[in-house]
Every structure is written in C-alpha cells, then in structure tokens.
Design an enzyme around this catalytic site. Structure first.
Site, PDB file in Angstrom:
ATOM      1  N   GLY A   1       0.848  -1.188   0.000  1.00 39.68           N
ATOM      2  CA  GLY A   1       0.000   0.000   0.000  1.00 39.68           C
ATOM      3  C   GLY A   1       0.880   1.232   0.000  1.00 39.68           C
ATOM      4  N   ARG A   2       0.223   2.366   0.085  1.00 41.79           N
ATOM      5  CA  ARG A   2       0.939   3.633   0.113  1.00 41.79           C
ATOM      6  C   ARG A   2       1.860   3.713   1.331  1.00 41.79           C
ATOM      7  NH1 ARG A   2      -0.706   8.575  -2.713  1.00 41.79           N
ATOM      8  NH2 ARG A   2      -2.035   7.159  -3.863  1.00 41.79           N
ATOM      9  N   TYR A   3       1.416   3.086   2.423  1.00 42.73           N
ATOM     10  CA  TYR A   3       2.118   3.278   3.688  1.00 42.73           C
ATOM     11  C   TYR A   3       2.632   1.984   4.309  1.00 42.73           C
ATOM     12  CZ  TYR A   3      -0.102   7.867   3.599  1.00 42.73           C
ATOM     13  OH  TYR A   3      -0.516   9.118   3.253  1.00 42.73           O
TER      14      TYR A   3
ATOM     15  N   GLU B   1       3.338  -2.584   3.877  1.00 49.58           N
ATOM     16  CA  GLU B   1       3.166  -3.849   3.153  1.00 49.58           C
ATOM     17  C   GLU B   1       2.211  -4.753   3.905  1.00 49.58           C
ATOM     18  OE1 GLU B   1       7.730  -4.173   1.406  1.00 49.58           O
ATOM     19  OE2 GLU B   1       7.057  -5.555   2.959  1.00 49.58           O
ATOM     20  N   VAL B   2       1.558  -5.629   3.145  1.00 50.14           N
ATOM     21  CA  VAL B   2       0.734  -6.652   3.779  1.00 50.14           C
ATOM     22  C   VAL B   2       1.311  -8.015   3.406  1.00 50.14           C
ATOM     23  CG1 VAL B   2      -1.562  -7.664   3.963  1.00 50.14           C
ATOM     24  CG2 VAL B   2      -1.312  -5.182   3.771  1.00 50.14           C
TER      25      VAL B   2
ATOM     26  N   LYS C   1      -0.032  -6.674   8.508  1.00 53.39           N
ATOM     27  CA  LYS C   1       0.205  -5.383   7.869  1.00 53.39           C
ATOM     28  C   LYS C   1       1.382  -4.740   8.579  1.00 53.39           C
ATOM     29  CE  LYS C   1      -2.120  -1.220   6.352  1.00 53.39           C
ATOM     30  NZ  LYS C   1      -3.416  -0.676   5.966  1.00 53.39           N
TER      31      LYS C   1
ATOM     32  N   ASP D   1     -11.724   6.556   4.947  1.00 53.15           N
ATOM     33  CA  ASP D   1     -10.898   6.168   3.802  1.00 53.15           C
ATOM     34  C   ASP D   1     -11.507   4.947   3.110  1.00 53.15           C
ATOM     35  OD1 ASP D   1      -8.877   6.332   1.955  1.00 53.15           O
ATOM     36  OD2 ASP D   1      -7.365   5.361   3.210  1.00 53.15           O
TER      37      ASP D   1
HETATM   38  P1  ADP Z   1      -4.032   0.018   0.461  1.00 51.88           P
HETATM   39  O1  ADP Z   1      -5.322   0.017   1.183  1.00 51.88           O
HETATM   40  O2  ADP Z   1      -3.411   1.374   0.379  1.00 51.88           O
HETATM   41  O3  ADP Z   1      -4.067  -0.694  -0.844  1.00 51.88           O
HETATM   42  P2  ADP Z   1      -3.108  -1.889   2.412  1.00 51.88           P
HETATM   43  O4  ADP Z   1      -1.759  -1.851   3.023  1.00 51.88           O
HETATM   44  O5  ADP Z   1      -4.266  -1.676   3.296  1.00 51.88           O
HETATM   45  O6  ADP Z   1      -2.990  -0.789   1.311  1.00 51.88           O
HETATM   46  O7  ADP Z   1      -3.298  -3.242   1.628  1.00 51.88           O
HETATM   47  C1  ADP Z   1      -2.552  -3.588   0.514  1.00 51.88           C
HETATM   48  C2  ADP Z   1      -3.152  -4.800  -0.159  1.00 51.88           C
HETATM   49  O8  ADP Z   1      -2.915  -5.970   0.626  1.00 51.88           O
HETATM   50  C3  ADP Z   1      -4.678  -4.757  -0.308  1.00 51.88           C
HETATM   51  O9  ADP Z   1      -5.053  -4.028  -1.437  1.00 51.88           O
HETATM   52  C4  ADP Z   1      -5.002  -6.234  -0.427  1.00 51.88           C
HETATM   53  O10 ADP Z   1      -4.755  -6.690  -1.736  1.00 51.88           O
HETATM   54  C5  ADP Z   1      -3.984  -6.880   0.496  1.00 51.88           C
HETATM   55  N1  ADP Z   1      -4.564  -7.127   1.833  1.00 51.88           N
HETATM   56  C6  ADP Z   1      -4.705  -6.238   2.840  1.00 51.88           C
HETATM   57  N2  ADP Z   1      -5.245  -6.812   3.922  1.00 51.88           N
HETATM   58  C7  ADP Z   1      -5.461  -8.101   3.612  1.00 51.88           C
HETATM   59  C8  ADP Z   1      -6.020  -9.235   4.316  1.00 51.88           C
HETATM   60  N3  ADP Z   1      -6.464  -9.120   5.573  1.00 51.88           N
HETATM   61  N4  ADP Z   1      -6.105 -10.411   3.683  1.00 51.88           N
HETATM   62  C9  ADP Z   1      -5.648 -10.519   2.413  1.00 51.88           C
HETATM   63  N5  ADP Z   1      -5.127  -9.525   1.701  1.00 51.88           N
HETATM   64  C10 ADP Z   1      -5.018  -8.312   2.278  1.00 51.88           C
HETATM   65 MG    MG Z   2      -5.785  -0.374   3.067  1.00 59.69          MG
END
Ligand code: ADP
Ligand code: MG
Length: 430
Positions: free
Chosen positions: A138-140, A142-143, A156, A257
């Site tokens: 994401g912007r801020y 990694e997941v 996250k 958001d």
């Molecule tokens: P953003 O909302 O800015 O895209 P996030 O950091 O919230 O950034 O999430 C990045 C990506 O990670 C999401 O778009 C999704 O594809 C994946 N993701 C986030 N949370 C989960 C989760 N609980 N289970 C599976 N995938 C997830």
């Molecule tokens: Mg997000």
C-alpha cells in the site's frame, strides 16, 4: 498394613507401573494380597482360570498406560503454559477445535472492552507468526500472509511514517467491541524495536481473495453476487456508523478512507471493511468526539466535494459519515460496472478514470467533483434490470452535493437487502 507397605513401595516405581500395581492390588491380583487357594488346583482347570486373568491384566495395563499418557500430556501442557505466560489461553483454546485462532478469539479470554486479546497474548501471538509472502503493497506499508500455528493470518507492516495509522487502528480495535462478520477481524498488534528501528505490525484475519479492488479485476459478477458483495459491505458500514448503547455497545465510527482497496472479499464472497487508521469515533451517550491525531488524509479519488473544498465541519461527527456515503456510492459503481446484464459487462475501472490522471492531485479532483460537479457515469444497462436500476438510483442518492441529503448507511443496507431478496444464490464466473 500389607497394603500400605505395598503402596509405599509403589512410590518408587514410574507412574504407569505404579498405577498398574495399585490397580492389581485393589483387584486382589498381586501376590501380596492373594489368599492361597484352599484346595490344590487341578491341572485341567489352570488354563480356564489363567485365560480371564490374563485378559484382565492386559485390560488393566492398557488402562494404566492410557492414564499415564493423559497425565503426561497435562504436564507438558502446564510446562508450555508457564513458558508463554498469559498466552496459556491460546493453548487452552487450541485444544478445543480445528481453528486455534477462531477458538482463541471466541473464548472468554478477550479483554472485554475491546475486540482484542489481552496485550501480552497479542504480543505472544505476533512473535509466533512466520511471514510467508508479501501480498500487497500500500501507500504506507506492506501486507504479508503469515502463518500462525498453521493458520494463515494477514500481517500489515506499517512504514514508520504512518505510525499514527497503526496507533489509531490498534487503539480502536482494543477499545471498541468490533466483532462483526463484515468488519475485518482483528487478532493482534505488536511493536518491536530491531536495530534501532521500530516495526509496527497489525495482525488480522487473512482473506485470500484480497481486496474488492483485486477481486473486481479478475471477476465479472452475476447480479446475485454483485448484490451479495454490496449488501455485506453495507452491513459492515452500517455497523461502523451506528452507536450501540450498553455494556456490549460501541461508539459510532466513521471510516474516512472507504474505497474498494479497503474492502476485502471473504471466502464466502461477503465483504468486510478494513483499515481503520483514519477512523473517528463519536458517542452521544458519553458525549465525546474523538478525531484522533493522524496527519494522513483519505484517498483523493474518493473524496467528497465538501472535503475537496475544505468545507467539511470537522467538529460535527455526522459530516464524516456523509463523506463515507459518498465513497460508498463510488464502490457500488465499481461493482456495478463488473455486473453482467443482458450479457454485457465492462472492464474494471476506478472512479473518475475517464476524467482524472493516475494518482490524481487534490486540484485534479476538485476541478472534476466541485467545479464541474461530475459524478461517474452509471452504466445504461442497469436500467434494464429492475434490481440493478434500484442500485443505480442508490448511487445517485449517495452523491448528492448536499451531504445531509445523502442516504444513511442503514437506509442503504435495508434497500440493498430488499433488492437482493428477489434474487437467487450467487455464482462466481471464471
Ligand atoms: P491500500 O489500502 O493502500 O491498498 P493496504 O496496506 O491496506 O494498502 O493493503 C494492501 C493490499 O494488501 C490490499 O489491497 C489487499 O490486496 C492486500 N490485503 C490487505 N489486507 C489483507 C487481508 N487481511 N487479507 C488478504 N489480503 C489483504
Ligand atoms: Mg488499506
């Protein structure tokens, strides 16, 4: 007396043998307590007596072995529990069913006030997670998909410049009872210092379909599935927005958001709402408005006109809910484009894809949304379907320029439920 001596002797034996000996004693089968036979046994009778005696012996031995095994397991468990301190609760839960996490989170060891586990348990869980693969950036941060005792969890990892989002999300999950099918399930938060840098983790349920944004890239939707996604997301938003009074209650929460990237698709094809890093809380009952302390702003593409014009009343909780509704209407529009009606469907596109560049600036958005007062074009084909034309009308009512005229989350939820009632079970189209 003889019995007592025997018992004392058994203390020096190992547990199974001791139990066995005691049982035999009680049954009168050991030499110590056996009375001599009054008459000599005839040779032919010996096998007759020995048979059942041997069978009994085997049974008793097996029983004793079983008992010993159970005792050993209990002792081992106790050892592990003390090793993990408060997280013994985890192990208690682990004995109960297939999903250790499910049991743990459902068990009565949660803190009571928030939706989370006690802090020490959260820390223990976090430190037992092994990261497996990065699933999103994401912007801020990694997941990652991680594994905890064989179960997938989402981790996250916040970048240090977004620590306020971690703080806020951690705070909300730990102070508010937020267990709902359509809100991302919280497991643990953890902060660690490694090589003088701080790592901030938020551990939640893992959903392999990823975000609604990811899902819509891959899938086209039958109307039933479109409605299922929409209704479930609306249920999540309505639950966030409502204040519930009483000991099991919750303050009203506005997300701030909302977007398809912050909505996840569960394996049962219902949505859940994620990312509470910007959320604000309000309680009429306790008379407070908590807007947090996060310099982050929402995603520009999804900003309501009053946010872009910087006209939003920051001291009025309702105004935050109204901005959520604007964004929710855009999410409905993203779903609608991917819905098949009369064999027609469109590619996935983000809202305002045709009028602003990638990563639009505040000014780009302001020009389109405030100056030109544009809203996304609603696909014509929706009008041909009685249910989807209801969905189209709902979007329009989410996009009124006057924020207070927009639908409420509860109204959206009820209308969508009504619309979906006429439809059958959803199918995923590959
Ligand atoms: P953003 O909302 O800015 O895209 P996030 O950091 O919230 O950034 O999430 C990045 C990506 O990670 C999401 O778009 C999704 O594809 C994946 N993701 C986030 N949370 C989960 C989760 N609980 N289970 C599976 N995938 C997830
Ligand atoms: Mg997000």
């Amino acid at each position: 007396m003889q019995m007592k001596v025997l018992c004392d002797e058994t203390m020096t034996l190992d547990p199974p043998r001791r139990t066995l000996l005691m049982l035999l004693t009680a049954l009168g089968l050991t030499q110590a307590t056996q009375t001599p036979p009054e008459q000599p046994q005839e040779d032919g009778q010996l096998p007759l007596i020995l048979g059942p005696v041997l069978a009994l012996l085997v049974l008793v031995a097996l029983g004793a072995l079983g008992l010993w095994h159970v005792r050993r397991r209990q002792e081992k468990q106790r050892g592990l529990n003390s090793e993990l301190g408060e997280s013994s609760l985890i192990l208690k839960a682990s004995e109960q069913g297939d999903s250790m996490l499910g049991d743990l989170l459902d068990s009565d060891c949660t803190t009571g006030s928030g939706s989370g586990l006690p802090f020490l348990v959260q820390r223990t869980v976090a430190r037992q997670v092994a990261l497996v693969e990065c699933v999103g950036k994401g912007r801020y941060g990694e997941v990652w998909r991680g594994l905890w005792h064989g179960e997938s969890v989402a981790v996250k990892i916040f970048s240090s410049r977004d620590e306020q989002s971690w703080f806020r999300e951690t705070e909300i999950y730990n102070t508010v009872l937020l267990r709902h099918d359509n809100i991302l399930g919280f497991i643990a938060s953890d902060m660690t210092s490694r090589n003088s840098s701080t790592q901030l983790w938020l551990i939640t349920h893992y959903h392999e379909h990823g975000s609604l944004y990811d899902f819509l890239q891959r899938q086209t939707l039958e109307p039933q599935l479109a409605l299922r996604l929409a209704v479930s997301a609306a249920c999540g938003l309505a639950h966030l927005h409502v204040e519930i009074f009483g000991t099991q209650g919750k303050p009203a929460i506005a997300h701030r958001d909302l977007k398809s990237r912050n909505v996840l698709v569960k394996s049962n094809l219902q949505c859940c709402i994620a990312d509470l890093g910007l959320a604000v809380m309000h309680s009429q009952g306790s008379d407070y408005l908590d807007i947090g302390n996060n310099p982050r702003v929402g995603t520009k593409r999804y900003m309501a006109p009053e946010v872009l014009e910087e006209q939003i009343r920051t001291d009025c909780f309702e105004s935050y809910k109204w901005t959520d509704i604007w964004a929710f209407g855009l999410v409905l529009w993203e779903i609608a484009r991917r819905t098949i009606v009369n064999g027609i469907v469109e590619d996935y596109r983000p809202p305002f894809y045709d009028v602003v560049p990638n990563d639009p600036s505040f000014e780009d958005m302001k020009k389109v949304v405030c100056v030109d007062q544009q809203t996304p074009t609603i696909p014509n084909r929706l009008a041909a379907d009685p249910v989807l034309s209801g969905l189209a009308q709902m979007m329009r009512e989410c996009w009124y320029p006057n924020p207070s005229a927009r639908l409420t989350a509860l109204r959206i939820k009820k209308t969508l439920q009504k619309l979906s009632n006429g439809l059958q079970k959803p199918k995923v189209i590959h």
